[in-house]
Write a protein that holds these residues in place. Sequence first.
Motif, PDB file in Angstrom:
ATOM      1  N   ILE A  15       6.892 -10.694  18.862  1.00 55.32           N
ATOM      2  CA  ILE A  15       6.250  -9.126  19.573  1.00 55.32           C
ATOM      3  C   ILE A  15       6.310  -7.746  19.303  1.00 55.32           C
ATOM      4  O   ILE A  15       6.487  -6.791  18.906  1.00 55.32           O
ATOM      5  CB  ILE A  15       5.265  -9.364  20.567  1.00 55.32           C
ATOM      6  N   ALA A  16       8.084  -7.528  19.966  1.00 56.17           N
ATOM      7  CA  ALA A  16       9.378  -6.953  20.093  1.00 56.17           C
ATOM      8  C   ALA A  16       9.302  -5.781  19.048  1.00 56.17           C
ATOM      9  O   ALA A  16       9.660  -4.915  18.379  1.00 56.17           O
ATOM     10  CB  ALA A  16       9.982  -6.770  21.048  1.00 56.17           C
ATOM     11  N   LEU A  17       9.692  -7.327  17.697  1.00 52.46           N
ATOM     12  CA  LEU A  17      10.133  -6.844  16.777  1.00 52.46           C
ATOM     13  C   LEU A  17       8.783  -5.634  16.028  1.00 52.46           C
ATOM     14  O   LEU A  17       9.248  -5.005  14.718  1.00 52.46           O
ATOM     15  CB  LEU A  17      10.528  -7.915  15.499  1.00 52.46           C
ATOM     16  N   PHE A  18       8.102  -6.763  15.970  1.00 52.04           N
ATOM     17  CA  PHE A  18       6.589  -5.610  15.261  1.00 52.04           C
ATOM     18  C   PHE A  18       6.475  -4.048  15.927  1.00 52.04           C
ATOM     19  O   PHE A  18       6.007  -3.523  14.590  1.00 52.04           O
ATOM     20  CB  PHE A  18       5.582  -7.159  15.573  1.00 52.04           C
ATOM     21  N   LEU A  19       6.570  -4.011  16.724  1.00 47.19           N
ATOM     22  CA  LEU A  19       6.724  -2.919  17.575  1.00 47.19           C
ATOM     23  C   LEU A  19       7.487  -1.665  17.706  1.00 47.19           C
ATOM     24  O   LEU A  19       7.505  -0.541  16.744  1.00 47.19           O
ATOM     25  CB  LEU A  19       6.728  -2.898  19.013  1.00 47.19           C
ATOM     26  N   VAL A  20       8.575  -2.787  16.718  1.00 45.88           N
ATOM     27  CA  VAL A  20       9.663  -1.915  16.710  1.00 45.88           C
ATOM     28  C   VAL A  20       9.849  -1.107  14.985  1.00 45.88           C
ATOM     29  O   VAL A  20       9.821  -0.323  14.907  1.00 45.88           O
ATOM     30  CB  VAL A  20      11.086  -2.400  17.036  1.00 45.88           C
ATOM     31  N   LEU A  21       9.829  -2.231  14.192  1.00 42.21           N
ATOM     32  CA  LEU A  21       9.323  -2.117  12.654  1.00 42.21           C
ATOM     33  C   LEU A  21       8.198  -1.026  13.104  1.00 42.21           C
ATOM     34  O   LEU A  21       8.034  -0.441  12.175  1.00 42.21           O
ATOM     35  CB  LEU A  21       8.902  -3.486  11.805  1.00 42.21           C
ATOM     36  N   ARG A  22       7.332  -1.311  12.958  1.00 40.22           N
ATOM     37  CA  ARG A  22       6.318  -0.745  12.932  1.00 40.22           C
ATOM     38  C   ARG A  22       6.240   1.451  13.949  1.00 40.22           C
ATOM     39  O   ARG A  22       5.964   1.778  12.559  1.00 40.22           O
ATOM     40  CB  ARG A  22       4.690  -0.682  13.939  1.00 40.22           C
ATOM     41  N   ASP A  23       7.061   1.317  14.633  1.00 41.91           N
ATOM     42  CA  ASP A  23       7.735   2.600  15.185  1.00 41.91           C
ATOM     43  C   ASP A  23       8.423   2.674  15.132  1.00 41.91           C
ATOM     44  O   ASP A  23       9.139   3.622  15.730  1.00 41.91           O
ATOM     45  CB  ASP A  23       6.633   2.933  16.859  1.00 41.91           C
ATOM     46  N   GLY A  24       9.337   2.257  14.425  1.00 45.33           N
ATOM     47  CA  GLY A  24      10.485   2.178  13.239  1.00 45.33           C
ATOM     48  C   GLY A  24      11.215   4.105  13.438  1.00 45.33           C
ATOM     49  O   GLY A  24      12.145   4.413  14.243  1.00 45.33           O
ATOM     50  N   ALA A  25      10.152   4.569  12.759  1.00 48.08           N
ATOM     51  CA  ALA A  25      11.082   6.199  12.538  1.00 48.08           C
ATOM     52  C   ALA A  25      10.634   6.753  13.776  1.00 48.08           C
ATOM     53  O   ALA A  25      11.907   7.556  13.861  1.00 48.08           O
ATOM     54  CB  ALA A  25       9.806   6.430  11.605  1.00 48.08           C
ATOM     55  N   TRP A  26       9.463   6.560  14.024  1.00 46.43           N
ATOM     56  CA  TRP A  26       9.714   7.462  15.806  1.00 46.43           C
ATOM     57  C   TRP A  26      10.118   7.488  16.610  1.00 46.43           C
ATOM     58  O   TRP A  26      11.592   8.421  17.747  1.00 46.43           O
ATOM     59  CB  TRP A  26       8.165   7.602  16.790  1.00 46.43           C
ATOM     60  N   LEU A  27      10.916   5.423  16.745  1.00 47.00           N
ATOM     61  CA  LEU A  27      11.961   5.880  17.892  1.00 47.00           C
ATOM     62  C   LEU A  27      13.876   6.575  17.704  1.00 47.00           C
ATOM     63  O   LEU A  27      13.841   6.365  17.963  1.00 47.00           O
ATOM     64  CB  LEU A  27      12.001   3.901  17.455  1.00 47.00           C
ATOM     65  N   ALA A  28      14.045   6.488  16.308  1.00 44.51           N
ATOM     66  CA  ALA A  28      14.915   6.691  15.150  1.00 44.51           C
ATOM     67  C   ALA A  28      15.233   8.139  15.927  1.00 44.51           C
ATOM     68  O   ALA A  28      15.892   8.122  16.753  1.00 44.51           O
ATOM     69  CB  ALA A  28      14.895   6.502  14.064  1.00 44.51           C
ATOM     70  N   ALA A  83       0.556  -1.010  -0.252  1.00 46.77           N
ATOM     71  CA  ALA A  83      -0.019  -0.191  -0.488  1.00 46.77           C
ATOM     72  C   ALA A  83       0.983   1.298  -0.010  1.00 46.77           C
ATOM     73  O   ALA A  83       0.631   2.651   0.976  1.00 46.77           O
ATOM     74  CB  ALA A  83      -1.181   0.112   1.827  1.00 46.77           C
ATOM     75  N   GLY A  84       2.039   1.284  -0.594  1.00 51.60           N
ATOM     76  CA  GLY A  84       2.807   2.749  -0.721  1.00 51.60           C
ATOM     77  C   GLY A  84       3.182   2.973   0.748  1.00 51.60           C
ATOM     78  O   GLY A  84       3.960   4.307   0.579  1.00 51.60           O
ATOM     79  N   GLY A  85       3.259   2.011   1.353  1.00 52.52           N
ATOM     80  CA  GLY A  85       3.859   2.612   3.064  1.00 52.52           C
ATOM     81  C   GLY A  85       3.277   3.537   4.151  1.00 52.52           C
ATOM     82  O   GLY A  85       3.426   3.685   5.075  1.00 52.52           O
ATOM     83  N   ARG A  86       1.490   3.009   3.263  1.00 46.88           N
ATOM     84  CA  ARG A  86       0.367   4.115   4.007  1.00 46.88           C
ATOM     85  C   ARG A  86       0.080   3.173   5.024  1.00 46.88           C
ATOM     86  O   ARG A  86      -0.591   3.825   5.815  1.00 46.88           O
ATOM     87  CB  ARG A  86      -0.706   4.553   3.190  1.00 46.88           C
ATOM     88  N   ALA A  87       0.297   1.709   5.338  1.00 44.31           N
ATOM     89  CA  ALA A  87       0.065   0.876   6.416  1.00 44.31           C
ATOM     90  C   ALA A  87       0.653   0.189   7.110  1.00 44.31           C
ATOM     91  O   ALA A  87       1.435  -1.168   6.385  1.00 44.31           O
ATOM     92  CB  ALA A  87      -0.888   0.102   5.283  1.00 44.31           C
ATOM     93  N   PRO A  88       1.332   1.040   7.853  1.00 43.38           N
ATOM     94  CA  PRO A  88       3.240   0.689   8.489  1.00 43.38           C
ATOM     95  C   PRO A  88       2.122  -0.664   9.299  1.00 43.38           C
ATOM     96  O   PRO A  88       3.704  -1.723   9.958  1.00 43.38           O
ATOM     97  CB  PRO A  88       3.051   1.332   9.445  1.00 43.38           C
ATOM     98  N   ALA A  89       1.684  -0.179  10.084  1.00 41.23           N
ATOM     99  CA  ALA A  89       1.476  -1.925  10.769  1.00 41.23           C
ATOM    100  C   ALA A  89       0.777  -3.128  10.056  1.00 41.23           C
ATOM    101  O   ALA A  89       1.303  -3.545  10.632  1.00 41.23           O
ATOM    102  CB  ALA A  89      -0.362  -1.487  11.829  1.00 41.23           C
ATOM    103  N   MET A  90       0.309  -2.787   9.626  1.00 43.55           N
ATOM    104  CA  MET A  90      -0.204  -4.172   7.659  1.00 43.55           C
ATOM    105  C   MET A  90       1.906  -4.786   7.936  1.00 43.55           C
ATOM    106  O   MET A  90       1.218  -5.854   7.587  1.00 43.55           O
ATOM    107  CB  MET A  90      -0.830  -3.305   7.534  1.00 43.55           C
ATOM    108  N   ALA A  91       2.576  -3.748   7.297  1.00 46.29           N
ATOM    109  CA  ALA A  91       3.298  -4.100   6.811  1.00 46.29           C
ATOM    110  C   ALA A  91       4.777  -4.119   7.744  1.00 46.29           C
ATOM    111  O   ALA A  91       5.371  -5.647   7.089  1.00 46.29           O
ATOM    112  CB  ALA A  91       4.345  -2.859   6.226  1.00 46.29           C
TER     113      ALA A  91
END
Length: 371
Positions: free
Chosen positions: A192-205, A77-85
């Motif tokens: 589970i932690a990997l999913f959360l880190v990937l979902r919020d990766g930009a914010w965490l960085a 979806a062109g990066g518009r669904a970060p949780a699904m990706a």
Amino acid sequence: MPRAVHPSDERSQLRPTEKAALPIDSRARAATRTALAILLVLLALWVASDFLSALTWAAIIAIATWPIFTRFAMLIAGGRAPAMAALLFTLLTGLALLVPVILTVHQIAQGSEGFARWVGQLRADGLPVPGWVAQLPIAGDYLDRWWQANLSNPKAMVEWLRGINIESITAWTSALGGALLHRLFLFLVTMIALFLVLRDGAWLADRVLATTDLLLGDPGERLASKIADAIRGTVRGTVAVAIVDGTILGMAYILAGVPHPLLFAVLTMAFAMVPFGAWAAFTAATLILLLDGGSLWAAAGLVVFCVAVLLIADNFIQPALIGGRTRLPFLLVLIGILGGLKSFGLVGLFLGPVIMAALLTVWRDWVGIED
């Protein structure tokens, strides 16, 4: 009409002792906040101590695969669904990690029936003397007589098998089952932690960079970048070398006639991520080949070939892949891998080179050396 007193006028009228008290109070508050922050961090580490390894693995996998994940997210979806990706990428990552384990268990299950038949044959007929034993120089005749008296004799073999403590084996298998369940739970926490880190990766960085800039100033972002490069280089170098080792040595197992070559190829690939692990895997394959009646020349050729491949891979290719990305000298890469494994366990394979890269970056900034 009385003039209103401005707060700045009040401060200007303070006595000298009161003026001196202001910076002292400010320093005291800063020290208190720092102490409180350190205390909270230590408490958080203590509370999460049982899950630190899982969280560390999640962070390492996320940093190592982040460039791949960003491309994957653009396809979804062109990066518009970060949780699904993030969810799909986490599932694919977990599947990629579990496939070698599933293949190993499947191969072991297939070989368990043959192993049971082999044990029954040992009880009935003993272990025949392989033809290569008598061909050994100097000690060949002695080993041949000893083998016939101890291993080829069914009565001696039955006594030897009877000496195995069944209760110890049962206790060991029970402990192994409990350890596997614990590892499975930690694997679930890691995913589970990997999913959360990937979902919020930009914010965490962004938060990590802001924190490093606040604490270290301008070198903070450079240090964070070097740490990320060290993690990616270590993971890619270790995984790439393990896959190459398992593939090449697996083909050698097939040509040499090793029983269950796929099982030993997968084991070699898995153990190759640990220093000297692949050496133990091909040694076991060579012993199985000899016990199965294989040729002494085939076993010797297998040993020579495996040693040559592993020496080149472990001492030249892997350090080059890890150090080339992080500009780490060969010695620091080797010390980081071996020392990290000894100090932190399996996760130290990746933490060791990261610590060395961080140390080298800080030293270069300190003395003003440009990369």
